[in-house]
Design an enzyme around this catalytic site. Sequence first.
Site, PDB file in Angstrom:
ATOM      1  N   ASP A 135      -0.887   7.303-107.124  1.00 43.74           N
ATOM      2  CA  ASP A 135       0.016   8.084-107.222  1.00 43.74           C
ATOM      3  C   ASP A 135       0.984   8.487-105.206  1.00 43.74           C
ATOM      4  OD1 ASP A 135       0.030  10.222-108.843  1.00 43.74           O
ATOM      5  OD2 ASP A 135      -1.816  11.068-107.647  1.00 43.74           O
ATOM      6  N   GLN A 167      -7.249  14.694-107.451  1.00 35.35           N
ATOM      7  CA  GLN A 167      -6.003  14.883-108.191  1.00 35.35           C
ATOM      8  C   GLN A 167      -6.282  16.228-107.290  1.00 35.35           C
ATOM      9  OE1 GLN A 167      -4.739  15.155-111.452  1.00 35.35           O
ATOM     10  NE2 GLN A 167      -3.921  17.074-110.743  1.00 35.35           N
ATOM     11  N   LYS A 198      -5.463  12.482-118.621  1.00 34.46           N
ATOM     12  CA  LYS A 198      -5.289  11.257-118.125  1.00 34.46           C
ATOM     13  C   LYS A 198      -6.747  10.562-118.382  1.00 34.46           C
ATOM     14  CE  LYS A 198      -2.872  13.238-114.531  1.00 34.46           C
ATOM     15  NZ  LYS A 198      -2.478  13.783-112.624  1.00 34.46           N
TER      16      LYS A 198
END
Length: 300
Positions: A117, A94, A50
């Site tokens: 997200d 994460q 990422k």
Amino acid sequence: MAAVIIDGKTVAEKIRARIKAEVAKLKSKPGLAAILVGENPASKVYVDIKRKTCDEVGIYSELYKLPDSTTEKELLQLIGKLNENKKIHAILVQMPLPKHISEEKILAAIALEKDVDGFSPENIGKLVSGKEASVPCTPKGVIRLLEEYKIEILGKNAVVIGRSNIVGKPVALMLLNRDATVTVCHSKTTDLAKHTRNADILVVAAGKPKLVTADMVKEGAVVIDVGINRVDGKLVGDVDFETVSRKAGYITPVPKGVGPMTVAMLIENTLDLFRKNPSRQLSTGPSRNSDLGVNQKTEN
Ligand code: NAD
């Protein structure tokens, strides 16, 4: 007949190139902060990819690699600071987090306008009510692949294997929002094949190699394999690609299918959040270090 291979790698490359061109035209840069807690090797790999992708497209990034011993309070403090940081438009934590940290509390602490997200309670609520805002990256990548290949969703029987909050449930809701008739299967489903054989679109996100075999798939079906498993040192999905690709109409490979799309959707969401929050569009400069045991941080 052999299935059309849905080439996620190439679709993702096109998206990255478009975002790079759009970012190059901006006066200031979108910024993404990624937080990794603990030593999960797969998570480390994902976070590094990422960050590299941010570098590639010109998105400013900060990476916080925190030790497993990080407390919930410390992580909440870091998120609080990032919520206020004007160079940061998107915050990614994460998953999974170590057991002693409540994922729910952490996700709820991310400012809504930085929820890249789409896992915050508000964004999940919007997804459920059919008013999608920031949506989770992997499900968004699945839908984008269907769109890119002009695969109709409306009125189709879509079957999703997996009901996790990060993949199965949101992808099922996104299919429902696009007027598919959706069945969600999971580990307690009896007679999985009875459901999957009815699928025009089958999305598999279970984390079980070869869970889906050719006898479970309708002739000509669209099969999207989200699974990532390591078997004998090789990455494989949840679908027995060899046999299913001879029966399906379309199929995603693993790797080079959904995986690259997840990262492409992350940077697309970052740019979207930047555009929605003009007040936070300050030019980038050196940023301060957090006092939370951050042991690696990169800027570009
Ligand atoms: P998870 O473990 O949280 O959920 C797995 C789901 O599969 C559960 O709902 C479970 O009920 C269901 N399941 C497990 N075994 C089953 C069985 N035998 N029959 C029917 N259902 C079964 O996993 P997750 O986070 O949703 O991820 C799923 C897979 O997708 C994993 O392989 C993961 O690595 C992969 N993944 C890939 C990407 C990507 O970018 N390609 C992103 C996220 C996750």
